[in-house]
Design a protein around this motif. Structure first.
Motif, PDB file in Angstrom:
ATOM      1  N   TYR A  66     -17.827  31.636  -6.317  1.00  0.00           N
ATOM      2  CA  TYR A  66     -18.000  32.352  -7.580  1.00  0.00           C
ATOM      3  C   TYR A  66     -16.940  33.440  -7.786  1.00  0.00           C
ATOM      4  O   TYR A  66     -16.690  33.869  -8.907  1.00  0.00           O
ATOM      5  CB  TYR A  66     -19.389  32.981  -7.657  1.00  0.00           C
ATOM      6  CG  TYR A  66     -20.508  31.973  -7.801  1.00  0.00           C
ATOM      7  CD1 TYR A  66     -20.480  31.022  -8.821  1.00  0.00           C
ATOM      8  CD2 TYR A  66     -21.596  31.970  -6.936  1.00  0.00           C
ATOM      9  CE1 TYR A  66     -21.500  30.087  -8.970  1.00  0.00           C
ATOM     10  CE2 TYR A  66     -22.631  31.050  -7.076  1.00  0.00           C
ATOM     11  CZ  TYR A  66     -22.578  30.108  -8.093  1.00  0.00           C
ATOM     12  OH  TYR A  66     -23.591  29.192  -8.233  1.00  0.00           O
ATOM     13  N   GLY A  67     -16.320  33.888  -6.712  1.00  0.00           N
ATOM     14  CA  GLY A  67     -15.296  34.922  -6.816  1.00  0.00           C
ATOM     15  C   GLY A  67     -13.896  34.383  -7.042  1.00  0.00           C
ATOM     16  O   GLY A  67     -12.918  35.128  -6.947  1.00  0.00           O
ATOM     17  N   THR A  68     -13.765  33.098  -7.359  1.00  0.00           N
ATOM     18  CA  THR A  68     -12.442  32.519  -7.562  1.00  0.00           C
ATOM     19  C   THR A  68     -11.686  33.258  -8.662  1.00  0.00           C
ATOM     20  O   THR A  68     -12.276  33.738  -9.631  1.00  0.00           O
ATOM     21  CB  THR A  68     -12.552  31.018  -7.909  1.00  0.00           C
ATOM     22  OG1 THR A  68     -11.244  30.448  -7.971  1.00  0.00           O
ATOM     23  CG2 THR A  68     -13.234  30.795  -9.244  1.00  0.00           C
ATOM     24  N   HIS A  69     -10.380  33.366  -8.525  1.00  0.00           N
ATOM     25  CA  HIS A  69      -9.576  34.125  -9.478  1.00  0.00           C
ATOM     26  C   HIS A  69      -8.133  33.666  -9.428  1.00  0.00           C
ATOM     27  O   HIS A  69      -7.707  32.992  -8.486  1.00  0.00           O
ATOM     28  CB  HIS A  69      -9.664  35.630  -9.199  1.00  0.00           C
ATOM     29  CG  HIS A  69      -9.265  36.015  -7.793  1.00  0.00           C
ATOM     30  ND1 HIS A  69     -10.056  35.764  -6.694  1.00  0.00           N
ATOM     31  CD2 HIS A  69      -8.154  36.636  -7.319  1.00  0.00           C
ATOM     32  CE1 HIS A  69      -9.447  36.206  -5.597  1.00  0.00           C
ATOM     33  NE2 HIS A  69      -8.291  36.733  -5.954  1.00  0.00           N
ATOM     34  N   GLY A  70      -7.381  34.037 -10.450  1.00  0.00           N
ATOM     35  CA  GLY A  70      -5.971  33.699 -10.507  1.00  0.00           C
ATOM     36  C   GLY A  70      -5.176  34.826 -11.135  1.00  0.00           C
ATOM     37  O   GLY A  70      -5.703  35.610 -11.929  1.00  0.00           O
ATOM     38  N   ASP A  71      -3.905  34.921 -10.759  1.00  0.00           N
ATOM     39  CA  ASP A  71      -3.015  35.980 -11.246  1.00  0.00           C
ATOM     40  C   ASP A  71      -1.775  35.355 -11.884  1.00  0.00           C
ATOM     41  O   ASP A  71      -1.279  34.321 -11.435  1.00  0.00           O
ATOM     42  CB  ASP A  71      -2.561  36.883 -10.098  1.00  0.00           C
ATOM     43  CG  ASP A  71      -3.712  37.615  -9.422  1.00  0.00           C
ATOM     44  OD1 ASP A  71      -4.590  36.938  -8.849  1.00  0.00           O
ATOM     45  OD2 ASP A  71      -3.725  38.846  -9.444  1.00  0.00           O
ATOM     46  N   TYR A  72      -1.258  36.052 -12.898  1.00  0.00           N
ATOM     47  CA  TYR A  72      -0.089  35.543 -13.619  1.00  0.00           C
ATOM     48  C   TYR A  72       0.809  36.688 -14.043  1.00  0.00           C
ATOM     49  O   TYR A  72       0.349  37.709 -14.587  1.00  0.00           O
ATOM     50  CB  TYR A  72      -0.562  34.782 -14.864  1.00  0.00           C
ATOM     51  CG  TYR A  72       0.534  34.357 -15.823  1.00  0.00           C
ATOM     52  CD1 TYR A  72       1.521  33.455 -15.443  1.00  0.00           C
ATOM     53  CD2 TYR A  72       0.558  34.834 -17.139  1.00  0.00           C
ATOM     54  CE1 TYR A  72       2.505  33.037 -16.326  1.00  0.00           C
ATOM     55  CE2 TYR A  72       1.542  34.425 -18.039  1.00  0.00           C
ATOM     56  CZ  TYR A  72       2.509  33.522 -17.621  1.00  0.00           C
ATOM     57  OH  TYR A  72       3.490  33.109 -18.508  1.00  0.00           O
ATOM     58  N   VAL A  73       2.107  36.535 -13.790  1.00  0.00           N
ATOM     59  CA  VAL A  73       3.128  37.451 -14.290  1.00  0.00           C
ATOM     60  C   VAL A  73       4.161  36.605 -15.036  1.00  0.00           C
ATOM     61  O   VAL A  73       4.793  35.723 -14.438  1.00  0.00           O
ATOM     62  CB  VAL A  73       3.789  38.244 -13.147  1.00  0.00           C
ATOM     63  CG1 VAL A  73       4.949  39.071 -13.677  1.00  0.00           C
ATOM     64  CG2 VAL A  73       2.774  39.152 -12.466  1.00  0.00           C
ATOM     65  N   PHE A  74       4.327  36.873 -16.309  1.00  0.00           N
ATOM     66  CA  PHE A  74       5.234  36.090 -17.161  1.00  0.00           C
ATOM     67  C   PHE A  74       6.682  36.313 -16.768  1.00  0.00           C
ATOM     68  O   PHE A  74       7.101  37.447 -16.509  1.00  0.00           O
ATOM     69  CB  PHE A  74       5.025  36.496 -18.618  1.00  0.00           C
ATOM     70  CG  PHE A  74       6.019  35.886 -19.571  1.00  0.00           C
ATOM     71  CD1 PHE A  74       5.804  34.630 -20.109  1.00  0.00           C
ATOM     72  CD2 PHE A  74       7.170  36.569 -19.938  1.00  0.00           C
ATOM     73  CE1 PHE A  74       6.723  34.059 -20.995  1.00  0.00           C
ATOM     74  CE2 PHE A  74       8.092  36.021 -20.817  1.00  0.00           C
ATOM     75  CZ  PHE A  74       7.864  34.756 -21.346  1.00  0.00           C
ATOM     76  N   GLY A  75       7.459  35.223 -16.768  1.00  0.00           N
ATOM     77  CA  GLY A  75       8.864  35.351 -16.426  1.00  0.00           C
ATOM     78  C   GLY A  75       9.747  34.283 -17.037  1.00  0.00           C
ATOM     79  O   GLY A  75      10.835  34.011 -16.521  1.00  0.00           O
ATOM     80  N   TRP A  76       9.304  33.648 -18.141  1.00  0.00           N
ATOM     81  CA  TRP A  76      10.142  32.647 -18.798  1.00  0.00           C
ATOM     82  C   TRP A  76      11.386  33.309 -19.386  1.00  0.00           C
ATOM     83  O   TRP A  76      11.335  34.434 -19.882  1.00  0.00           O
ATOM     84  CB  TRP A  76       9.372  31.939 -19.902  1.00  0.00           C
ATOM     85  CG  TRP A  76       8.362  30.936 -19.410  1.00  0.00           C
ATOM     86  CD1 TRP A  76       7.122  31.201 -18.916  1.00  0.00           C
ATOM     87  CD2 TRP A  76       8.501  29.514 -19.382  1.00  0.00           C
ATOM     88  NE1 TRP A  76       6.476  30.038 -18.576  1.00  0.00           N
ATOM     89  CE2 TRP A  76       7.304  28.982 -18.855  1.00  0.00           C
ATOM     90  CE3 TRP A  76       9.524  28.634 -19.753  1.00  0.00           C
ATOM     91  CZ2 TRP A  76       7.103  27.607 -18.690  1.00  0.00           C
ATOM     92  CZ3 TRP A  76       9.328  27.271 -19.600  1.00  0.00           C
ATOM     93  CH2 TRP A  76       8.129  26.764 -19.069  1.00  0.00           C
ATOM     94  N   LYS A  77      12.478  32.595 -19.359  1.00  0.00           N
ATOM     95  CA  LYS A  77      13.753  33.130 -19.836  1.00  0.00           C
ATOM     96  C   LYS A  77      13.836  33.028 -21.361  1.00  0.00           C
ATOM     97  O   LYS A  77      13.545  31.974 -21.945  1.00  0.00           O
ATOM     98  CB  LYS A  77      14.907  32.358 -19.187  1.00  0.00           C
ATOM     99  CG  LYS A  77      16.254  33.047 -19.283  1.00  0.00           C
ATOM    100  CD  LYS A  77      17.268  32.329 -18.422  1.00  0.00           C
ATOM    101  CE  LYS A  77      18.584  33.094 -18.354  1.00  0.00           C
ATOM    102  NZ  LYS A  77      18.437  34.388 -17.673  1.00  0.00           N
ATOM    103  N   GLY A  78      14.232  34.137 -21.993  1.00  0.00           N
ATOM    104  CA  GLY A  78      14.430  34.129 -23.438  1.00  0.00           C
ATOM    105  C   GLY A  78      13.209  33.653 -24.200  1.00  0.00           C
ATOM    106  O   GLY A  78      12.075  34.027 -23.904  1.00  0.00           O
ATOM    107  N   ASP A  79      13.456  32.760 -25.184  1.00  0.00           N
ATOM    108  CA  ASP A  79      12.362  32.235 -26.006  1.00  0.00           C
ATOM    109  C   ASP A  79      11.965  30.821 -25.580  1.00  0.00           C
ATOM    110  O   ASP A  79      11.379  30.071 -26.368  1.00  0.00           O
ATOM    111  CB  ASP A  79      12.769  32.238 -27.476  1.00  0.00           C
ATOM    112  CG  ASP A  79      13.920  31.263 -27.772  1.00  0.00           C
ATOM    113  OD1 ASP A  79      14.574  30.789 -26.807  1.00  0.00           O
ATOM    114  OD2 ASP A  79      14.168  30.989 -28.963  1.00  0.00           O
TER     115      ASP A  79
END
Length: 418
Positions: free
Chosen positions: A292-305
Motif C-alpha cells: 500500500y505504500g508504493t510510490h514513484g518519483d519524477y523529475v522532468f528533464g526533456w530537452k527543449g520542447d
C-alpha cells in the motif's frame, strides 16, 4: 459493441490494448470491425537502469543517503541535489538510459526484496518488459499519454517534479486516495488483468509488475510543492481514461505519466522458502510488505520542447518527431553509487536498517495497526507501532535510536535515525 482501445508503441512493432488486454497488431482489423472507437496514441518506451542506491534528491535534497533504496532510470545528471535554480538537467546530462535521447528526466521507485524465514533479505532482480529485451537490469517502461478524448495535454515544464504515493501508508483506506497504484501478478509477460492495490498473495509464474500512474491535472503555476504532490491532482470526477474534468484548483491537463516495472520473483516462488503460514514473503526497501505504500518519483528533464511536440503529434513511436537510440546505447549510460554500500546478496536487514513493520515471517496475518519487535539499526529492540521508521510527523513508533544518534523528522513522510 463499444470497446476502449489504444495503441502501445513497442519494439519492433506496437501492441493494441483493448479493455486493458494487450494484443498484437494482427487483431487491429478485428477490433475495428467490432466497432472500436478511434485509437489514441501513447508514448511507450524503455529506460534501462541507471543506478540502484539510497539517494533521493527530490525528498532529501543534499543528503548523500536517503533512508531506503531506490532504482533509478534516465539521465546521468541524477545527483544528491537537482535544484532547478542551480541545475539545468537537460544540458548538464551527457547521456540517458531511455529510448529517446532528448529525455534526460529521472524516474525512480523503491526496490523489492525477498525475506527468508530466518529474516535475511535478498534484492529481487528485474526483467525486461515486452519489446524491450536487453534493457540493462530490466529497467522500467515509461508511458506518456496525452489524452483519451483528444483534448490538448500541456507537457511538463523545466523544473517540474512530483511524487505519487506515500511510503508510510499500510492500509487500503489510506491507499485509496492514490488512484491506480497497483500490482499485477504476471501469469506471463502479456498479463494485463487482475490488478490489485496490495501485493499479490500467491506465487506469480512470470513475476510481479508494479504499475505507478501519476495524477493528470496541474495547478498551472507551481513546478513543485512542499509535499511534491499538492500542485497536481486527479480528475474531479471520472478518470483520466474516461476524460474526467480537472478540478478548478488544477485546471491544466497534463499527460498521464505511468511506470511499469517487472520484478523477477520466479527464483523465489518455491513455497518451502515462504513463511510457514503461507503469507507472501516480499517486502519493499522502505519496510512495507503490504504494497500500500508504493510510490514513484519524477523529475522532468526533456530537452527543449521535445515532449510537447510528441504530445501534440499524438504519436506512438514518434518517428520524425523525436530522435531515438538503441537499447544498447541506453545501456551504456550508467552511474556508480554516490555512497557505496552492499545492497545485493543475502543481507541481515534492509539497507539503511529500515524496519520491516507488521508481523514477522510465519507469525500470522496481523493488521496494519499491530506492533512488531525489531533489533535492527535502532540499537536494541523497540516496539514499532504502525509503520513509522523512528517517529515522524503525525506518526508514532520507534522513538529511540542507537546511542549517540538522534531521530530526524525530515517531513510528514520520512524520519530516520542519524
Amino acid at each position: 459493441m463499444s470497446l476502449q482501445s489504444r495503441r502501445v508503441a513497442s519494439q519492433p512493432g506496437f501492441l493494441l490494448v483493448i479493455n486493458d488486454i494487450m494484443m498484437y497488431p494482427s487483431v487491429l482489423a478485428v477490433a475495428l470491425a467490432l466497432g472500436a472507437p478511434s485509437v489514441h496514441a501513447l508514448l511507450r518506451f524503455s529506460c534501462s537502469q541507471l543506478v540502484v542506491e539510497r539517494l533521493d534528491p527530490l525528498v532529501f535534497p543534499g543528503l548523500k543517503q536517503s533512508p531506503h533504496v531506490h532504482q533509478v532510470v534516465g539521465g546521468n545528471m541524477f545527483n544528491t541535489t537537482m535544484d532547478h535554480a542551480a541545475h539545468d538537467i537537460s544540458t548538464e546530462s551527457t547521456c540517458t538510459t531511455c529510448t529517446f535521447p532528448e529525455d534526460f528526466s529521472n524516474y525512480w521507485t523503491a526496490v523489492l526484496y525477498f525475506r527468508a524465514r530466518n529474516g535475511s533479505v535478498h534484492r529481487v532482480p528485474q526483467r525486461a518488459n515486452i519489446g524491450f529485451d536487453g534493457a540493462r537490469s530490466g529497467g522500467m517502461t515509461v508511458y506518456y499519454t496525452p489524452s483519451y478524448t483528444g483534448a490538448k495535454a500541456t507537457a511538463f515544464q523545466p523544473g517540474f517534479r512530483m511524487v505519487v504515493g506515500n511510503p508510510m501508508i499500510r492500509t487500503a483506506a489510506e491507499n485509496a486516495k492514490y488512484r491506480q497504484l497497483t500490482f499485477t501478478c504476471l501469469q506471463d509477460l502479456s498479463t494485463r488483468t487482475g490488478e490489485t492495490a496490495d501485493m499479490p498473495k500467491t506465487a506469480c509464474p512470470a513475476g510481479i509488475m508494479s504499475n505507478v500512474r501519476f495524477p493528470t491535472c496541474w495547478n498551472g503555476k507551481d513546478l513543485d510543492s512542499p509535499d511534491h504532490a499538492s500542485h497536481v491532482a486527479y480528475p474531479s470526477s471520472g478518470t483520466f481514461e474516461s476524460g474526467g474534468p480537472c478540478p478548478s484548483t488544477h485546471p491544466v491537463k497534463i499527460p498521464q505519466l505511468f511506470f511499469e516495472i517487472i520484478w523477477d520473483t520466479r527464483q523465489f516462488n518455491d513455497k518451502s522458502l515462504w513463511p510457514t503460514d503461507g503469507s507472501q514473503p516480499f517486502v519493499w526497501s522502505y519496510g512495507d510488505y503490504t504494497g500500500y505504500g508504493t510510490h514513484g518519483d519524477y523529475v522532468f528533464g526533456w530537452k527543449g520542447d521535445s515532449l510537447q511536440r510528441a504530445m501534440d503529434a499524438n504519436c506512438d513511436a514518434c518517428t520524425g518527431t523525436l530522435k531515438t537510440q538503441s537499447i544498447t546505447t541506453g545501456n551504456n549510460c550508467q552511474q556508480s553509487q554516490k555512497v557505496a554500500e552492499t545492497i545485493d546478496g543475502w543481507l541481515p536487514q534492509l539497507p539503511g536498517g529500515i524496519v520491516i513493520t507488521g508481523p514477522q515471517p510465519g507469525t500470522g496475518s496481523g493488521t496494519s495497526t499491530s506492533t512488531s519487535t525489531d533489533s535492527g539499526s535502532t540499537g536494541g529492540s523497540c516496539s514499532a507501532a504502525k509503520y513509522a521508521q523512528c517517529g515522524g510527523k503525525g506518526f508514532t513508533g520507534c522513538a529511540t535510536c542507537a546511542s549517540g544518534s538522534t531521530c530526524k523528522v525530515s517531513n510528514e513522510y520520512y524520519s530516520q535515525c542519524l
